[in-house]
Design a protein around this motif. Structure first.
Motif: not given
Length: 333
Positions: A144-164
């Protein structure tokens, strides 16, 4: 002088809840590229800081910019530049992995075809291709955590916030997540990581800010923070434990404090040192006195010691126990 716009620039960032300052006049500058870690205990203010920087929470005072865009006045522009992964997975358990990612793609305006292509790219990248059609409700916590991280990369963000991002994950999945973070930086993203895990910050971060009670109490590289805690030490194990006192007398003039510590239980002499330059002279002096050694280890300060020295969040006795652990076992050289 570099003219590169910082990924994050915050001044005096402040947020109160019920009269208590959760974040108290925080200043941060995060250069573009690399991993910047916010290190602190639960309640230190890390998540609130991230939520303000990610436009999810309005600051009470102060200001912040993401690649030059104000997080309040230009929130829409900021959101187009960032991705956010919180402490808890935001995916829908009733949908499949592919359906979850396709929804995120559709929400940002991608066609159905493009959303599916991007979803499958990310599922393969995160090792989830084989379970693309499985309902997320049947996933493990790490999946689930990997899928959640994948979802945050849909747009290939310049800045990624990873909260714990690795809270509750097993060691193998944590290692996989660490590699994913490294890969994202290699591909051009900047990562701001919040974590309670000292080894995670030490392993991943180019720069670390330590937060305690809503304030940034120190920042620098891991080596700079460790150097600020105090001297390194050299552990000498003698072939004959009965010669420890004689060895301490020989070594005393070379140490930073003049007070070698004898750990009789282990047959070890611990020398506080400002640097290791005198080590060759120490070994020569011991050899001249006929004092034989079985091992020599240089032990440097750890982030554990930095953390306990700078924060009030932990039990003060843990500082002493952490130091005792190093002195008695010689781990973490």
């Amino acid at each position: 002088m570099s003219t590169t716009v910082p990924a994050i620039e915050a001044r005096g960032l402040t947020k109160e809840f019920g009269g208590r300052r959760a974040v108290d006049a925080v200043d941060l500058v995060v250069p573009a590229g690399g991993v910047f870690a916010l290190l602190g205990t639960n309640g230190a203010g890390k998540t609130t800081t991230v939520r303000m920087l990610a436009t999810l929470l309005r600051p009470d005072s102060g200001d912040a910019r993401i690649f030059g865009h104000d997080v309040v006045a230009e929130a829409t522009a900021v959101r187009s530049l960032i991705g956010v992964t919180g402490q808890y997975a935001s995916v829908d358990e009733d949908l499949t992995a592919r359906e979850n990612l396709m929804i995120f793609g559709r929400l940002i305006g991608s066609s159905r075809r493009r959303a599916r292509i991007r979803a499958d790219e990310l599922l393969d990248e995160f090792g989830l291709g084989a379970v693309a059609t499985r309902r997320v409700g049947h996933f493990s916590g790490g999946m689930r955590r990997r899928l959640d991280l994948a979802a945050s990369l849909i747009t290939r963000p310049r800045l990624l916030f990873l909260d714990e991002p690795t809270t509750g994950l097993d060691p193998r999945t944590r290692a996989q997540m660490w590699q994913t973070v490294r890969d994202m930086v290699t591909s051009g993203s900047t990562v701001l990581l919040t974590t309670q895990y000292l080894d995670e910050a030490d392993e991943l971060a180019d720069h670390i800010a330590v937060m305690d009670r809503g304030c940034v109490v120190a920042d620098g590289t891991a080596d700079e923070l460790k150097a600020g805690v105090g001297d390194m030490s050299v552990r000498l194990e003698l072939a004959d434990a009965d010669e420890l006192a004689a060895a301490a007398e020989v070594c005393a003039p070379f140490t930073s404090s003049g007070e070698p510590t004898i750990a009789r239980r282990d047959g070890v002499l611990v020398l506080p040192m400002a640097d290791i330059d005198p080590l060759a002279d120490i070994l020569g002096a011991l050899r001249a006195r006929g004092l034989a050694l079985t091992s020599v280890n240089v032990v440097r300060p750890t982030l554990d010691e930095v953390f306990f020295a700078l924060t009030d969040g932990g039990d003060p006795t843990r500082t002493a126990s952490a130091t005792a652990e190093i002195d008695s076992t010689g781990v973490r050289a």
